[in-house]
Design a protein around this motif. Structure first.
Motif, short mmCIF file in Angstrom:
data_model
loop_
_atom_site.label_atom_id
_atom_site.label_comp_id
_atom_site.label_asym_id
_atom_site.label_seq_id
_atom_site.Cartn_x
_atom_site.Cartn_y
_atom_site.Cartn_z
N LYS A 36 0.83 -1.21 0.00
CA LYS A 36 0.00 0.00 0.00
C LYS A 36 0.86 1.26 0.00
O LYS A 36 1.86 1.34 0.70
N ASN A 57 -4.03 -3.25 -0.01
CA ASN A 57 -5.19 -2.85 0.77
C ASN A 57 -6.30 -2.29 -0.10
O ASN A 57 -7.47 -2.49 0.18
N SER A 208 5.59 -5.76 9.92
CA SER A 208 7.02 -5.45 10.02
C SER A 208 7.56 -5.47 11.45
O SER A 208 8.67 -5.93 11.69
N ARG A 223 2.85 -10.47 6.80
CA ARG A 223 2.63 -9.41 5.81
C ARG A 223 3.55 -8.23 6.14
O ARG A 223 3.32 -7.54 7.12
N GLY A 225 5.47 -4.64 5.15
CA GLY A 225 5.54 -3.46 4.30
C GLY A 225 6.83 -2.71 4.55
O GLY A 225 7.80 -2.85 3.81
N THR A 226 6.86 -1.94 5.65
CA THR A 226 8.03 -1.08 5.90
C THR A 226 9.33 -1.86 6.09
O THR A 226 10.40 -1.35 5.74
#
Ligand SMILES: *Cc1c(COP(=O)(O)O)cnc(C)c1O
Length: 234
Positions: A36, A57, A208, A223, A225-226
């Motif tokens: 996202k 998302n 994360s 899951r 992301g960062t």
């Protein structure tokens, strides 16, 4: 090597170490990139580094990114919908989605089944559970999970594969542990009540800040992301 490729290697080895601590096999854990607000160039870098599971998302972004990556020849990508899904958006994602992780009502599940039938397929889904009871969170309340699960396994073109959750944000990964344990306990309870094991094979939990704790507590999908793409707006 790109920074994203370096982080991808690091995340994989941390998952492997977490698995080792609790006698699990790293192959049991899917590491999904949560994309996202990330531009296509970054998603492409992740895919070139070896990421195959992508989670979005927002439906609009999911469609846009899929189109761009399809055009670049990346047909190996498995696309997950991980954000709150409105009923009127279901028709856009069902034709190609590998896993819809955020089902939290019978109405949405029925729409998924209907659209999947039209597309000539069965749609794998997870139920999103609001384990912490936070008002701000999407997901079904633990008290309503058994009923919704039983209803979903009756739908012709939906295949229930497990549960997903997002604990409250905290700087301390250990704060998430009891929420992950709760999701696992809810799974055990459903199997006790007669839900088939295959319908509960996935626990999608851990982001994360807390994916190693999640793996220790039995996550089959994390899951990130960062941890993969770097800090937001960075
Ligand atoms: C944003 C998001 C993630 C990833 O969050 P990070 O903290 O950046 O790893 C995972 N799952 C969902 C549902 C998200 O919205």
């Amino acid at each position: 090597m790109s920074e994203i490729a370096q982080r991808w290697i690091q995340i994989q080895s941390r998952v492997a170490e977490a698995c080792e601590r609790v006698n699990r096999m790293p192959q049991e854990v899917v590491i999904l990139a949560a994309t996202k607000n990330r531009p296509v160039v970054e998603v492409t870098a992740a895919v070139e580094a070896g990421v195959t599971h992508i989670g979005e998302n927002y439906v609009q972004e999911l469609l846009a990114k899929k189109e761009r990556l399809d055009r670049a020849g990346h047909s190996e990508i498995l696309w997950h919908a991980i954000g709150h899904l409105q009923r009127n958006k279901v028709k856009y994602v069902v034709p190609f989605c590998y896993l819809i992780q955020s089902v939290d009502s019978l109405r949405v599940a029925q729409e998924i089944s209907k659209r999947a039938a039209k597309a000539g397929r069965t749609q794998p889904v997870l139920i999103e559970v609001n384990v912490s009871g936070e008002d701000s969170k999407f997901g079904v309340a633990p008290g309503q999970l058994a009923e919704l699960s039983m209803q979903l396994v009756e739908l012709d073109n939906v295949e229930l594969q497990g549960l997903m959750t997002m604990p409250p944000y905290s700087d301390n990964p250990e704060d998430s542990r009891r929420h992950f344990q709760k999701l696992r306990a809810l799974r055990e309870d459903l199997v006790q009540r007669g839900l088939p094991n295959e319908a509960m094979r996935h626990l999608s939990m851990g982001m994360s800040g807390d994916y190693e704790v999640a793996v220790e507590e039995g996550a089959t999908i994390v899951r990130v992301g960062t941890a993969l793409f770097g800090p937001r707006n960075g």
